[in-house]
Motif scaffolding. Structure first.
Motif, mmCIF file in Angstrom:
data_model
loop_
_atom_site.group_PDB
_atom_site.id
_atom_site.type_symbol
_atom_site.label_atom_id
_atom_site.label_comp_id
_atom_site.label_asym_id
_atom_site.label_seq_id
_atom_site.Cartn_x
_atom_site.Cartn_y
_atom_site.Cartn_z
ATOM 1 N N LYS A 416 78.716 -23.924 -37.961
ATOM 2 C CA LYS A 416 78.758 -24.187 -36.522
ATOM 3 C C LYS A 416 80.151 -24.661 -36.128
ATOM 4 O O LYS A 416 80.951 -25.088 -36.977
ATOM 5 N N ALA A 417 80.413 -24.660 -34.810
ATOM 6 C CA ALA A 417 81.735 -25.045 -34.316
ATOM 7 C C ALA A 417 82.098 -26.453 -34.748
ATOM 8 O O ALA A 417 83.199 -26.695 -35.270
ATOM 9 N N ASP A 418 81.176 -27.412 -34.554
ATOM 10 C CA ASP A 418 81.528 -28.791 -34.883
ATOM 11 C C ASP A 418 81.497 -29.062 -36.393
ATOM 12 O O ASP A 418 82.053 -30.052 -36.861
ATOM 13 N N GLU A 419 80.849 -28.174 -37.151
ATOM 14 C CA GLU A 419 80.921 -28.308 -38.610
ATOM 15 C C GLU A 419 82.307 -27.874 -39.093
ATOM 16 O O GLU A 419 82.923 -28.531 -39.927
ATOM 17 N N ASN A 420 82.798 -26.775 -38.536
ATOM 18 C CA ASN A 420 84.140 -26.305 -38.907
ATOM 19 C C ASN A 420 85.233 -27.264 -38.428
ATOM 20 O O ASN A 420 86.321 -27.325 -38.999
ATOM 21 N N ALA A 421 84.914 -28.003 -37.341
ATOM 22 C CA ALA A 421 85.929 -28.904 -36.770
ATOM 23 C C ALA A 421 86.098 -30.171 -37.591
ATOM 24 O O ALA A 421 87.058 -30.908 -37.406
ATOM 25 N N SER A 422 85.162 -30.438 -38.487
ATOM 26 C CA SER A 422 85.231 -31.674 -39.253
ATOM 27 C C SER A 422 85.045 -31.380 -40.742
ATOM 28 O O SER A 422 83.969 -31.539 -41.290
ATOM 29 N N THR A 423 86.131 -30.884 -41.336
ATOM 30 C CA THR A 423 86.090 -30.582 -42.768
ATOM 31 C C THR A 423 87.220 -31.343 -43.450
ATOM 32 O O THR A 423 88.028 -31.999 -42.784
ATOM 33 N N LEU A 424 87.280 -31.237 -44.757
ATOM 34 C CA LEU A 424 88.407 -31.842 -45.467
ATOM 35 C C LEU A 424 89.701 -31.169 -44.999
ATOM 36 O O LEU A 424 89.690 -29.979 -44.637
ATOM 37 N N PRO A 425 90.820 -31.888 -45.023
ATOM 38 C CA PRO A 425 92.071 -31.337 -44.464
ATOM 39 C C PRO A 425 92.482 -29.998 -45.082
ATOM 40 O O PRO A 425 93.067 -29.158 -44.403
ATOM 41 N N ASN A 426 92.171 -29.805 -46.361
ATOM 42 C CA ASN A 426 92.609 -28.553 -47.008
ATOM 43 C C ASN A 426 91.611 -27.399 -46.821
ATOM 44 O O ASN A 426 91.805 -26.311 -47.343
ATOM 45 N N VAL A 427 90.530 -27.637 -46.094
ATOM 46 C CA VAL A 427 89.524 -26.584 -45.883
ATOM 47 C C VAL A 427 89.666 -26.037 -44.465
ATOM 48 O O VAL A 427 89.522 -26.775 -43.494
ATOM 49 N N HIS A 428 89.985 -24.747 -44.362
ATOM 50 C CA HIS A 428 90.089 -24.123 -43.037
ATOM 51 C C HIS A 428 88.893 -23.203 -42.832
ATOM 52 O O HIS A 428 88.937 -22.016 -43.092
ATOM 53 N N GLY A 429 87.844 -23.786 -42.434
ATOM 54 C CA GLY A 429 86.633 -23.001 -42.201
ATOM 55 C C GLY A 429 85.723 -23.035 -43.411
ATOM 56 O O GLY A 429 86.155 -22.818 -44.546
ATOM 57 N N LEU A 430 84.449 -23.326 -43.148
ATOM 58 C CA LEU A 430 83.460 -23.375 -44.231
ATOM 59 C C LEU A 430 82.992 -21.972 -44.577
ATOM 60 O O LEU A 430 83.063 -21.052 -43.762
ATOM 61 N N LYS A 431 82.485 -21.846 -45.813
ATOM 62 C CA LYS A 431 81.954 -20.543 -46.241
ATOM 63 C C LYS A 431 80.557 -20.326 -45.649
ATOM 64 O O LYS A 431 79.861 -21.290 -45.316
ATOM 65 N N THR A 432 80.150 -19.069 -45.620
ATOM 66 C CA THR A 432 78.786 -18.742 -45.188
ATOM 67 C C THR A 432 77.788 -19.251 -46.226
ATOM 68 O O THR A 432 77.984 -19.054 -47.432
ATOM 69 N N GLN A 433 76.746 -19.909 -45.750
ATOM 70 C CA GLN A 433 75.667 -20.322 -46.664
ATOM 71 C C GLN A 433 74.788 -19.110 -46.959
ATOM 72 O O GLN A 433 74.365 -18.405 -46.045
ATOM 73 N N ARG A 434 74.529 -18.858 -48.251
ATOM 74 C CA ARG A 434 73.694 -17.702 -48.621
ATOM 75 C C ARG A 434 72.463 -18.166 -49.383
ATOM 76 O O ARG A 434 72.545 -19.138 -50.148
ATOM 77 N N GLY A 435 71.380 -17.489 -49.180
ATOM 78 C CA GLY A 435 70.140 -17.919 -49.825
ATOM 79 C C GLY A 435 69.279 -16.774 -50.285
ATOM 80 O O GLY A 435 69.404 -15.641 -49.808
ATOM 81 N N ASN A 436 68.446 -17.101 -51.247
ATOM 82 C CA ASN A 436 67.482 -16.133 -51.764
ATOM 83 C C ASN A 436 66.179 -16.873 -52.021
ATOM 84 O O ASN A 436 66.166 -17.873 -52.733
ATOM 85 N N ALA A 437 65.112 -16.375 -51.434
ATOM 86 C CA ALA A 437 63.822 -17.050 -51.622
ATOM 87 C C ALA A 437 62.869 -16.121 -52.348
ATOM 88 O O ALA A 437 62.865 -14.907 -52.102
ATOM 89 N N TYR A 438 62.082 -16.691 -53.245
ATOM 90 C CA TYR A 438 61.019 -15.948 -53.939
ATOM 91 C C TYR A 438 59.703 -16.588 -53.522
ATOM 92 O O TYR A 438 59.511 -17.798 -53.720
ATOM 93 N N GLU A 439 58.864 -15.792 -52.920
ATOM 94 C CA GLU A 439 57.650 -16.338 -52.317
ATOM 95 C C GLU A 439 56.439 -15.521 -52.732
ATOM 96 O O GLU A 439 56.519 -14.298 -52.832
ATOM 97 N N SER A 440 55.346 -16.218 -52.951
ATOM 98 C CA SER A 440 54.106 -15.517 -53.284
ATOM 99 C C SER A 440 52.938 -16.341 -52.774
ATOM 100 O O SER A 440 53.022 -17.572 -52.683
ATOM 101 N N GLY A 441 51.861 -15.669 -52.445
ATOM 102 C CA GLY A 441 50.729 -16.423 -51.934
ATOM 103 C C GLY A 441 49.496 -15.589 -51.711
ATOM 104 O O GLY A 441 49.498 -14.362 -51.862
#
Lengths: 633, 206
Positions: A416-441
């Motif tokens: 998000k905009a405010d997440e990118n605005a508040s990172t460590l000084p050497n980080v210019h933009g956060l990476k995309t969070q990626r996920g994989n779910a395994y579900e059964s039911g």
């Protein structure tokens, strides 16, 4: 005479000898199920009748008691609530996707969507999809999806609701629905006021909303609008001593937020032929607000969204494919500076469901997406994030009522905009969070009996979260990507009608959400309750009366920011709510009592890393609301 | 700033997105024919129920519209999967039946209680087998399908045909499948002494 005899003979033969009798069997009516999404993930439906029987006063509380969703609420008015599914803490609202009539309601900043924007009276049903579904919905569909479907009937109707209760609550809702020639329309006005449980905790909302629908032979065109003004006061967090002295006091008398919201949506459904529809959604959302949080600030966001989507069948395969495009503008002006971001999101997706036979169905789909951000804060930098998600799943029907499913589902979330605005000084933009779910039911539905069981594992890479660690470079903490995290859990849900008058329902959710590596390896993720149980009983009696009683247990959790798990666990706690309803023809009276046993508990708790104590947002004590509704037409 | 990979992916996905549109275009004609087919079936039902005047009027009105489409389409419906049953049912009814059939509201057994029982049984069996097709849900399709079938005392079911279309192939096919699924109807011998013709409306409610 002979001719007449022959005629009569012929007539009798005709009538009795060659007649073919057709016997009419009573009409078989097949009701349309509420859920109509292509997702194979487990879905839980909260119907309008469930909401009314429960006496739900806002969407947030209904999701908690009927949907098993964990809530974190800092204001107590139900508008700014973090919805958590599958074990997310402070970043829950960015990992649970809210849809309104299938349209994603995401913000360019971390502010959660306003759940009070849709009055309960307008909701036809809520569909809660447990699990990842980024292929169909894109960004943020990680832990689950909550789709709020508003009422689509256009029967002539004029109804008025007035409610009054504890803390000077006063709600009024009026709605008129009619059809003029081929034009169907609905208009509603809603006003809500409460002084809140605590001092300096007022909440006011006024809104005008409506729909105009024009169905034509080859489709329909619909325009939805919603304009709202909202003001809320923030009483702030209290220390343990302050809670002990008076949990209703405020820690300040200045903080507040006031905003205007606009929501405009055009939906077009075009029937291309017997097997294909083209659906196009065009939406604009607008928010402009100002307030004080220690110091004054102004905030605005504008979201434009368009999604054309094809839905159809090819050789019995159900196919959907579409693209979406979104532009977001965000601006925050504070005494410390300006944060300004212009975001653009693109997405392309396709999904196909293949019925192998009457029992087995396979599904496969993929989405690719991109977000570009032009962020201006203390520095200026442009970032590009890309996301890709795919899913593959199968559904097997043992009988017409019993279903088994197994799926792998991908997900992603952009920073998000405010997440990118508040990172460590050497980080210019956060990476995309990626996920994989395994579900059964397993899912069993027979008449009014429903049973669901699900087990899952959700693996995330680069999970985006707030790291409260304070350093000289980042005195207020930073946002960062975490090393891989995993959540495992299961849930059981049951609805059991004992007889025509009594229905039981219950849910149990378990999640194991822990840090998998780093200094906090093995620690529980703050704000996540491992166990959530809710149970309800609905009793109808004396023809016009109905009682609903519910119990909600929320297991213990660590307060926000306590990644090290060094503070005290908060809770768990159990609260009991009660509602009694009387319906006579067009008149309905409902009396709801929340927190019947006046339990002391907290809506939200924060851990202060360098001052070893927690601060608390106390939850309301016993309170009630009396609602009266009359349908004039 | 975008990589070549991104533009290549965009091109491929755009192509995938456009592909269904290309597939859709040739089916437009089939839609027209389905609509006509529905009218034709209405007409057949009018004849069946001795409403010749209505049937005549419809035939007179439709004839100029139907002829060129049927001639040009060369029965393209036959090529669509899952339509064999529909086309079978869309064939003109037996002229003998058309001329001499009439509707009788009750079974010939004359025992109302028995009649009610078999009707209830048939209704429940069909309702049990009937599901709202997923694709119809997604396409927001609703309507009423009328199915006719001949039931024999030994439980056999013959001549299962569509007598009135909902206007949507998916719903028509689903209703036909549900009626087909109850065959053979073993309890028939308890209620029938000879073959009877039954009709059922299946309403897919929105």
């Amino acid at each position: 005479m002979r001719k007449l005899f022959l005629f009569i003979l012929f007539f009798i033969l005709f009538k009795n000898g060659f007649a073919v009798a057709v016997t009419q069997i009573p009409t078989v009516i097949v009701k349309k199920p509420k859920s109509s999404t292509l997702s194979l993930a487990q879905k839980h439906i909260i119907s309008h009748d469930d909401l009314i029987a429960q006496g739900a006063t806002n969407l947030a509380s209904a999701l908690q008691s009927l949907g098993g969703v964990q809530l974190q609420d800092t204001t107590g008015n139900g508008s700014q609530v973090l919805l958590s599914m599958r074990g997310f803490g402070s970043n829950a609202s960015s990992n649970t996707l809210l849809l309104v009539n299938g349209i994603p309601i995401t913000n360019p900043d971390i502010a959660p969507p306003d759940l009070n924007a849709i009055p309960i009276e307008e909701i036809e049903y809520v569909e809660i999809t447990a699990g990842s579904e980024s292929v169909l919905y894109g960004d943020q569909a990680v832990g689950g999806i909550v789709n709020v479907v508003t009422r689509g009937e256009y029967k002539k109707d004029l109804s008025v609701l007035c409610a009054s209760g504890s803390y000077n609550q006063k709600n009024c809702y009026a709605s008129y629905t009619d059809t003029y020639r081929n034009l169907q329309y609905n208009v509603g006005i809603y006003s809500q006021h409460s002084n809140g449980y605590r001092e300096h905790n007022d909440y006011d909302q006024t809104q005008l909303a409506g729909t105009i629908k024009y169905p034509y032979s080859k489709g329909s065109l619909e325009f939805d609008y919603r304009i709202a003004k909202e003001t809320m006061q923030y009483p702030g967090a209290l220390t343990a001593e302050e809670v002990h002295d008076d949990p209703r006091q405020a820690n300040n008398h200045t903080d507040f937020f006031s905003d205007w919201n606009g929501f405009f949506l055009i939906k077009q459904k075009q029937i291309l032929n017997n097997s294909w529809n083209l659906e196009t959604d065009i939406m604009q959302r607008d928010m402009r607000g100002h307030g004080v949080l220690t110091s004054s600030f102004t905030q605005s966001r504008v979201i434009n969204y368009i999604q054309p989507k094809l839905i159809g069948t090819i050789n019995n395969n159900i196919v959907t494919s579409g693209l979406d495009f979104e532009t977001d503008g965000y601006r925050l002006d504070t005494d410390f500076g300006v944060t300004k971001d212009h975001l653009q999101k693109y997405g392309l997706f396709g999904l196909i469901q293949h019925p192998v036979n009457e029992r087995l169905k396979l599904s496969i789909g993929a989405r690719m997406a991109e977000q570009t951000s032009d962020l201006e804060t203390t520095s200026t930098f442009d970032t590009i994030n890309r996301g890709f998600a795919s899913n593959i799943g199968s559904e097997y029907w043992f009988t017409q009522d019993l279903k088994f499913y197994l799926r792998q589902a991908g997900s992603f979330r952009f920073p998000k905009a405010d997440e990118n605005a508040s990172t460590l000084p050497n980080v210019h933009g956060l990476k995309t969070q990626r996920g994989n779910a395994y579900e059964s039911g397993l899912e069993w539905n027979w008449r009014e009996f429903h049973t669901q069981f699900e087990i899952y594992q959700l693996n995330l890479k680069d999970e985006i979260t707030f790291d409260p660690t304070q350093t000289p470079e980042a005195p207020f903490g930073t946002n960062r990507n975490l090393p891989p995290t995993t959540r495992t859990g299961f849930s059981i849900s049951e609805k059991y009608p004992l007889n025509e008058s009594i229905t039981l329902n219950g849910q149990y959710h378990y999640v194991n959400a822990r840090f998998q590596s780093g200094v906090n390896e093995g620690n529980r993720i703050p704000l996540v309750s491992e166990n959530i149980v809710n149970a309800g009983i609905n009793i109808s009696f004396w023809a016009h009366w109905n009682i609903y009683h519910e119990m909600i247990f929320t297991g213990n959790q660590y307060p926000a920011n306590d990644d090290a798990n060094i503070g005290k666990k908060i809770g768990g706690y159990t609260i009991y709510n009660f509602n009694i309803r009387y319906v006579y023809e067009k008149f309905t009276a409902s009396f709801r009592m929340n927190n019947v046993f006046n339990k002391n508990y907290f809506l939200y708790t924060v851990f202060q890393p360098f001052e070893p104590f927690e601060t608390f947002y106390p939850a309301p004590g016993r309170n009630f609301l009396l609602s009266l509704t009359y349908q004039f037409l | 700033m975008k990589s070549r990979y991104f533009y290549l992916s965009l091109l491929i996905h755009s192509s995938i997105f456009l592909l269904p549109i290309l597939i859709v275009m040739p089916n437009e004609q089939a839609l027209d024919q389905n609509v006509i087919q529905s009218f034709v079936l209405d007409m057949d039902e009018d004849l069946l129920f001795k409403r010749e005047d209505l049937a005549k009027r419809e035939r007179g009105f439709l004839q100029p519209l139907i002829s060129p489409i049927i001639k040009n389409s060369n029965l393209s419906l036959l090529k669509k999967p899952g339509h064999e049953k529909l086309n079978q049912s869309a064939q003109p009814l037996d002229p003998h039946v058309l001329q001499k059939a009439h509707a009788v509201p009750h079974l010939q057994s004359g025992n109302d209680k028995v009649n009610r029982e078999i009707l209830k049984l048939l209704h429940n069996q069909i309702a049990l087998k009937q599901k709202y097709p997923d694709s119809a849900l997604l396409l927001n399709q609703s309507g009423t399908v009328t199915i006719r079938f001949m039931l024999y005392p030994n439980g056999d079911m013959n001549d299962i045909r569509l007598s009135k279309s909902s206007g949507f192939d998916i719903l028509d096919t689903a209703a036909l499948a549900a009626v087909n699924a109850i065959a053979p109807f073993h309890d028939a011998h308890l209620y029938l002494q000879k073959a009877e013709l039954f009709s059922v409306n299946v309403t897919f409610a929105s």
